[in-house]
Scaffold this motif. Sequence first.
Motif, mmCIF file in Angstrom:
data_model
loop_
_atom_site.group_PDB
_atom_site.id
_atom_site.type_symbol
_atom_site.label_atom_id
_atom_site.label_comp_id
_atom_site.label_asym_id
_atom_site.label_seq_id
_atom_site.Cartn_x
_atom_site.Cartn_y
_atom_site.Cartn_z
ATOM 1 N N GLN A 145 0.822 -1.208 0.000
ATOM 2 C CA GLN A 145 0.000 0.000 0.000
ATOM 3 C C GLN A 145 0.860 1.265 0.000
ATOM 4 O OE1 GLN A 145 -3.262 -1.882 -0.331
ATOM 5 N NE2 GLN A 145 -3.850 -0.049 0.798
ATOM 6 N N ARG A 146 0.342 2.337 -0.615
ATOM 7 C CA ARG A 146 1.039 3.625 -0.529
ATOM 8 C C ARG A 146 1.088 4.118 0.912
ATOM 9 N NH1 ARG A 146 -1.911 4.501 -5.263
ATOM 10 N NH2 ARG A 146 -0.595 4.835 -7.098
ATOM 11 N N LYS A 147 0.004 3.945 1.613
ATOM 12 C CA LYS A 147 -0.068 4.370 3.013
ATOM 13 C C LYS A 147 -0.967 3.401 3.770
ATOM 14 C CE LYS A 147 -3.871 7.587 2.057
ATOM 15 N NZ LYS A 147 -4.330 8.990 2.116
ATOM 16 N N GLN A 148 -0.881 3.443 5.091
ATOM 17 C CA GLN A 148 -1.656 2.522 5.912
ATOM 18 C C GLN A 148 -3.154 2.780 5.731
ATOM 19 O OE1 GLN A 148 -1.398 3.039 10.168
ATOM 20 N NE2 GLN A 148 -1.496 0.825 10.534
ATOM 21 N N LYS A 149 -3.913 1.724 5.609
ATOM 22 C CA LYS A 149 -5.355 1.812 5.443
ATOM 23 C C LYS A 149 -6.013 2.105 6.785
ATOM 24 C CE LYS A 149 -9.269 -0.902 3.666
ATOM 25 N NZ LYS A 149 -9.535 -0.102 2.447
ATOM 26 N N TYR A 150 -6.992 3.011 6.777
ATOM 27 C CA TYR A 150 -7.762 3.239 8.001
ATOM 28 C C TYR A 150 -8.703 2.060 8.186
ATOM 29 C CZ TYR A 150 -10.959 5.141 11.435
ATOM 30 O OH TYR A 150 -11.715 5.319 12.555
ATOM 31 N N LEU A 151 -8.574 1.375 9.325
ATOM 32 C CA LEU A 151 -9.331 0.144 9.524
ATOM 33 C C LEU A 151 -9.689 -0.018 10.998
ATOM 34 C CD1 LEU A 151 -10.303 -2.187 7.700
ATOM 35 C CD2 LEU A 151 -8.243 -3.441 8.331
ATOM 36 N N GLU A 152 -10.959 -0.283 11.272
ATOM 37 C CA GLU A 152 -11.435 -0.605 12.609
ATOM 38 C C GLU A 152 -12.103 -1.968 12.574
ATOM 39 O OE1 GLU A 152 -14.060 2.442 13.904
ATOM 40 O OE2 GLU A 152 -12.504 3.988 14.050
ATOM 41 N N ASP A 153 -12.324 -2.557 13.752
ATOM 42 C CA ASP A 153 -12.908 -3.886 13.783
ATOM 43 C C ASP A 153 -14.308 -3.922 13.174
ATOM 44 O OD1 ASP A 153 -13.927 -2.333 15.792
ATOM 45 O OD2 ASP A 153 -13.717 -3.833 17.384
ATOM 46 N N ILE A 154 -15.090 -2.852 13.390
ATOM 47 C CA ILE A 154 -16.441 -2.805 12.827
ATOM 48 C C ILE A 154 -16.390 -2.727 11.298
ATOM 49 C CG2 ILE A 154 -18.569 -1.463 12.727
ATOM 50 C CD1 ILE A 154 -18.072 -0.588 15.592
ATOM 51 N N ILE A 155 -15.469 -1.913 10.780
ATOM 52 C CA ILE A 155 -15.308 -1.804 9.327
ATOM 53 C C ILE A 155 -14.864 -3.139 8.747
ATOM 54 C CG2 ILE A 155 -14.009 -0.681 7.486
ATOM 55 C CD1 ILE A 155 -13.770 1.778 9.287
ATOM 56 N N SER A 172 -17.631 -7.692 18.204
ATOM 57 C CA SER A 172 -16.545 -6.839 17.733
ATOM 58 C C SER A 172 -16.169 -5.876 18.840
ATOM 59 C CB SER A 172 -16.972 -6.049 16.484
ATOM 60 O OG SER A 172 -18.072 -5.216 16.783
ATOM 61 N N GLY A 173 -14.950 -5.386 18.793
ATOM 62 C CA GLY A 173 -14.470 -4.450 19.796
ATOM 63 C C GLY A 173 -14.511 -5.030 21.189
ATOM 64 N N SER A 174 -14.974 -4.238 22.127
ATOM 65 C CA SER A 174 -14.972 -4.658 23.526
ATOM 66 C C SER A 174 -16.005 -5.731 23.793
ATOM 67 C CB SER A 174 -15.245 -3.445 24.424
ATOM 68 O OG SER A 174 -16.497 -2.873 24.089
ATOM 69 N N GLU A 175 -16.966 -5.945 22.852
ATOM 70 C CA GLU A 175 -17.988 -6.951 23.075
ATOM 71 C C GLU A 175 -17.474 -8.355 22.853
ATOM 72 O OE1 GLU A 175 -21.147 -6.021 20.476
ATOM 73 O OE2 GLU A 175 -21.479 -4.003 21.245
ATOM 74 N N ALA A 176 -16.331 -8.463 22.224
ATOM 75 C CA ALA A 176 -15.851 -9.790 21.827
ATOM 76 C C ALA A 176 -15.283 -10.570 22.991
ATOM 77 C CB ALA A 176 -14.796 -9.658 20.740
ATOM 78 N N GLY A 177 -14.766 -9.875 24.001
ATOM 79 C CA GLY A 177 -14.158 -10.587 25.124
ATOM 80 C C GLY A 177 -12.817 -11.165 24.741
ATOM 81 N N ASP A 178 -12.534 -12.344 25.203
ATOM 82 C CA ASP A 178 -11.272 -13.025 24.967
ATOM 83 C C ASP A 178 -11.243 -13.569 23.550
ATOM 84 O OD1 ASP A 178 -8.998 -14.455 24.948
ATOM 85 O OD2 ASP A 178 -9.514 -15.771 26.637
ATOM 86 N N PRO A 179 -10.272 -13.111 22.663
ATOM 87 C CA PRO A 179 -10.224 -13.601 21.291
ATOM 88 C C PRO A 179 -9.900 -15.069 21.186
ATOM 89 C CG PRO A 179 -8.268 -12.306 21.798
ATOM 90 C CD PRO A 179 -9.206 -12.154 22.949
ATOM 91 N N GLY A 193 -9.786 -6.764 17.591
ATOM 92 C CA GLY A 193 -8.465 -6.178 17.425
ATOM 93 C C GLY A 193 -8.531 -4.756 16.931
ATOM 94 N N GLU A 194 -7.365 -4.199 16.703
ATOM 95 C CA GLU A 194 -7.215 -2.869 16.129
ATOM 96 C C GLU A 194 -5.899 -2.837 15.387
ATOM 97 O OE1 GLU A 194 -5.298 -0.781 20.127
ATOM 98 O OE2 GLU A 194 -7.352 -0.314 19.534
ATOM 99 N N SER A 195 -5.738 -1.852 14.494
ATOM 100 C CA SER A 195 -4.498 -1.777 13.727
ATOM 101 C C SER A 195 -3.310 -1.703 14.692
ATOM 102 C CB SER A 195 -4.504 -0.556 12.808
ATOM 103 O OG SER A 195 -5.469 -0.708 11.795
ATOM 104 N N PRO A 196 -2.271 -2.497 14.427
ATOM 105 C CA PRO A 196 -1.972 -3.196 13.179
ATOM 106 C C PRO A 196 -2.397 -4.668 13.113
ATOM 107 C CG PRO A 196 -0.032 -3.198 14.562
ATOM 108 C CD PRO A 196 -1.103 -2.466 15.325
ATOM 109 N N LEU A 197 -3.151 -5.201 14.096
ATOM 110 C CA LEU A 197 -3.464 -6.628 14.085
ATOM 111 C C LEU A 197 -4.926 -6.880 14.445
ATOM 112 C CD1 LEU A 197 -2.500 -9.581 13.842
ATOM 113 C CD2 LEU A 197 -1.947 -9.508 16.281
#
Length: 443
Positions: A145-155, A172-179, A193-197
């Motif tokens: 990629q030219r630059k890092q993609k904006y990415l959230e767990d919901i997206i 997703s997010g805090s509702e997921a609990g233990d991955p 998760g959240e960027s970068p993983l």
Amino acid sequence: MKPPLQKPRFGLAWTSLWAVVIGGLLLGVGVISGTEPTLIVIGSLFLLIGILIWQEVSIGLWAGFLAFGVMAVLHATRMLGDFHWRFLVYCLAFAQLSYESFQGLRQLRDAETSGHAYSRSKTPLNADNDDPEKDEPMISLVLLQRKQKYLEDIILAKLVEAAWGGDYSGASGSEAGDPENEESPSGDGFVVGESPLFIIKSPTGMYLVHNMDADYWEHKAEVVEAIGELRLRKAVADHHAWLSVDLLTPGDERPDMNAAYLTVARLLVALADEDTLAVVRPESMDINVWSDEMADRLLTPGAYEELSQQDNAPVIPIADDDPAMQAAVATARHRWPEFVAAFQRSGGSPTVEDDSKFVVKARITEGGSTEFIWVNVIGLEPKYVHGRLANDPIDLGDLELGSQVEFPIADVCDWCYFDNDEPVGLFSLEAIRLSQQADEATN
């Protein structure tokens, strides 16, 4: 053979320089003393080894491996007979240089075997380094990629649903609990998760999505130097971030490769955007420039094995003073009236569907950048050619495949038309073939 002033790949620059320094010192001592011809011979040998290593010549690396190894053994022997700290330092230094030569030889061999030198320093996340007998394939695809993609767990959850179907919005997010929890609260899976993983749990397995704000290769400049095709070289040079989809496969299971890669590819295509430059398959380190056609190909079974096949017409650099190319251009310009006559016989204004029957390669300049590119001819004037770009340019501003252009006939360097389905022209193809053969012979 590479240009003399260009640094060698695989970290061999210092190995080469040390060989030259050692050779120069031994040669200087031998010449000054006048009584040590052996030093002159050994010094000359090390100088030659240094030059050959700098040029990435296999025999130089072999000679370096052996010569440095012999010197390490000699100093080790002296150390055993009469211990001194400097003998230990010399022994370790020569052993390190011998090891570097051997490693460079291996990397050069691997590069020649695979046809490129995409040496990546990262270890696959699902590789089991504790079990040497295990050789599971890494099922992963990467977008440069030219630059890092904006990415959230919901997206990401929405993109997963669009690519794979199902419901991934229940955790997703805090509702997921233990991955690591194997049970999804609702739906077909979840994204956390959240960027970068990010981690994706789905019915087909566990996936990792990396969204990294960094170059994919630690030594990107070396990778760029190793790429001969200009369009691909620019894509790799321009990337400053990367995004990957990895399937984490259990050690005792072997998924169907076509199905697994197709699942990964569907999400990867959904993640691609206007900043995507190229796609990489880490297992084989095949790279291809990103395009709509490349995206369509990835969504067909088995396409992951064909990433080494260029989706676009290759752009190969050839020196302006290349004799074969100069002769080809001269022939094309001398025989230009043949092309004009054939075009006029066709009616002089082919339709969009038929304009590919008359193509010319011309010098096109836009935004301070110049490229030699094929153009489908749609009109001829006494001094100008009108047409549409037949290839995607590398860096011609806003011009792209299909853009309409005009240029003077003096800028034409090759042409082709079809006479009873047989091509006439294409004078530069032989020059390109000879240039590629010369590059393969020197590398």
